[in-house]
Design an enzyme around this catalytic site. Structure first.
Site, PDB file in Angstrom:
ATOM      1  N   SER A 214       0.835  -1.201   0.000  1.00 52.30           N
ATOM      2  CA  SER A 214       0.000   0.000   0.000  1.00 52.30           C
ATOM      3  C   SER A 214       0.866   1.245   0.000  1.00 52.30           C
ATOM      4  CB  SER A 214      -0.904   0.012   1.238  1.00 52.30           C
ATOM      5  OG  SER A 214      -1.809  -1.067   1.213  1.00 52.30           O
ATOM      6  N   GLY A 216      -0.746   4.405   0.013  1.00 55.46           N
ATOM      7  CA  GLY A 216      -1.631   5.504   0.365  1.00 55.46           C
ATOM      8  C   GLY A 216      -2.211   6.160  -0.870  1.00 55.46           C
ATOM      9  N   GLY A 219      -1.483   4.887  -4.495  1.00 55.36           N
ATOM     10  CA  GLY A 219      -1.985   3.627  -5.015  1.00 55.36           C
ATOM     11  C   GLY A 219      -1.362   2.418  -4.371  1.00 55.36           C
ATOM     12  N   GLY A 245      -7.056  -0.490   3.645  1.00 52.08           N
ATOM     13  CA  GLY A 245      -6.216  -1.678   3.547  1.00 52.08           C
ATOM     14  C   GLY A 245      -7.006  -2.962   3.681  1.00 52.08           C
ATOM     15  N   ASP A 246      -8.014  -2.948   4.540  1.00 52.97           N
ATOM     16  CA  ASP A 246      -8.852  -4.130   4.727  1.00 52.97           C
ATOM     17  C   ASP A 246      -9.666  -4.429   3.474  1.00 52.97           C
ATOM     18  OD1 ASP A 246      -7.887  -4.080   7.333  1.00 52.97           O
ATOM     19  OD2 ASP A 246      -9.569  -2.861   8.029  1.00 52.97           O
TER      20      ASP A 246
END
Length: 309
Positions: A214, A216, A219, A245-246
């Site tokens: 990740s 942020g 992308g 993120g989940d």
């Protein structure tokens, strides 16, 4: 079926505030309270998108009773392992004026060895019916050594996705899990390497199959032993990134559940669902705009790029 495992759940409490002033007093409308923890958020997204999912977590104390009640009302399939320690809380303040979120997470209290043994046994029993196993989130302080490895082993030969941090990230790589999903900070802290590409390659060297990194607002990277792909939106989205993120993990899990193994396909859905989560007020939800977001993605081959900057 997607089986999600959450060793350190939380009762998520979210308030929206016009503007947060450090040291000031604030007024807000009644906040939202929801059963949380990364694995529960993953299961919520997968379930809402029509995939069979079962969430396993612990529950204890008065906060645990609230968590249980909310899960029961949600209709999302779940199995709760009772423990003596109270379920922790996670507090989020959403600043409407800035479009950002401040989060305070309690660390949690470890279950006993006997309770952990029951937790692992429950995962082992349910993994027999799963196509993919997701282990997400932190482990409470004092959790026994080898707990993560035991949960991974309980999955048998099924693909395992792990989203965690610190030494546990390295342990998951050493165990040869199919997918790891760190962010840049987690990757640097775990590996000691400032270069995120170098850090991801260290996890691959240890035995992980695919790193979903990740970035942020920039992308996401999909990194394998043979190449690197970068997906991003042309413009940054404002909103609540708490469950982004989940949602990305849910995207990976749903595709693995469907038998999909193409890296670019996985990266596209993970990036789109992550962005769609930012548009929603609560973790565990994604905006119905995710197909349009997927179509807007810019995907490039970054294999020869030194780092993610």
């Amino acid at each position: 079926m997607i089986l999600t495992v959450t060793p350190n759940p939380a009762l998520d409490m979210t308030w929206e505030i016009d503007r947060i002033e450090p040291g000031g007093a604030h007024r807000a409308d009644t906040g939202a309270v929801r059963a949380g923890g990364k694995g529960l958020n993953v299961a919520r997204v997968a379930h809402a998108e029509g995939y069979a999912a079962l969430a396993i977590t612990t529950v204890g104390g008065a906060t645990g009773a609230e968590l249980r009640a909310e899960l029961d009302a949600s209709g999302m399939p779940h199995l709760l392992v009772p423990v003596a320690a109270a379920t922790r809380r996670s507090i989020a303040w959403v600043d409407r004026s800035l479009g950002d979120t401040t989060i305070v997470n309690e660390r949690g209290i470890s279950a006993t060895r006997e309770e952990w043994a029951q937790f692992v046994a429950t995962v082992f029993e349910q993994a027999a019916f799963a196509s993919v196993v997701v282990i997400s989130g932190s482990f409470p302080p004092g959790a026994p050594e080898g707990l993560l490895e035991a949960l991974i082993a309980a999955a048998g030969d099924r693909p395992v996705i792990v989203d965690t941090s610190g030494p546990l990230l390295l342990a998951a790589a050493d165990a040869g899990v199919a997918v790891l999903k760190p962010n840049k900070v987690e990757l640097a802290e775990a590996t000691g390497l400032d270069d995120p590409i170098g850090g991801a390659r260290e996890l691959l060297r240890r035995g992980a199959g695919l790193i979903m990194l990740s970035l942020g607002a920039d992308g996401m990277l999909a990194i394998t032993a043979t190449g690197i792909l970068h997906a991003r939106l042309p413009e940054t989205l404002a909103g609540n990134p708490t469950g982004a993120g989940d949602a990305a993990v849910a995207a990976v899990a749903t595709l693995l559940d469907s038998g999909e193994r193409d890296t670019e396909t996985i990266l596209r859905r993970a990036t789109a669902w992550s962005a769609a989560a930012v548009l929603m007020p609560l973790a565990g939800e994604i905006s119905p705009q995710h197909p349009q977001l997927a179509n807007a993605l810019i995907v490039t081959d970054a294999t020869n790029q030194k780092d993610s900057e």
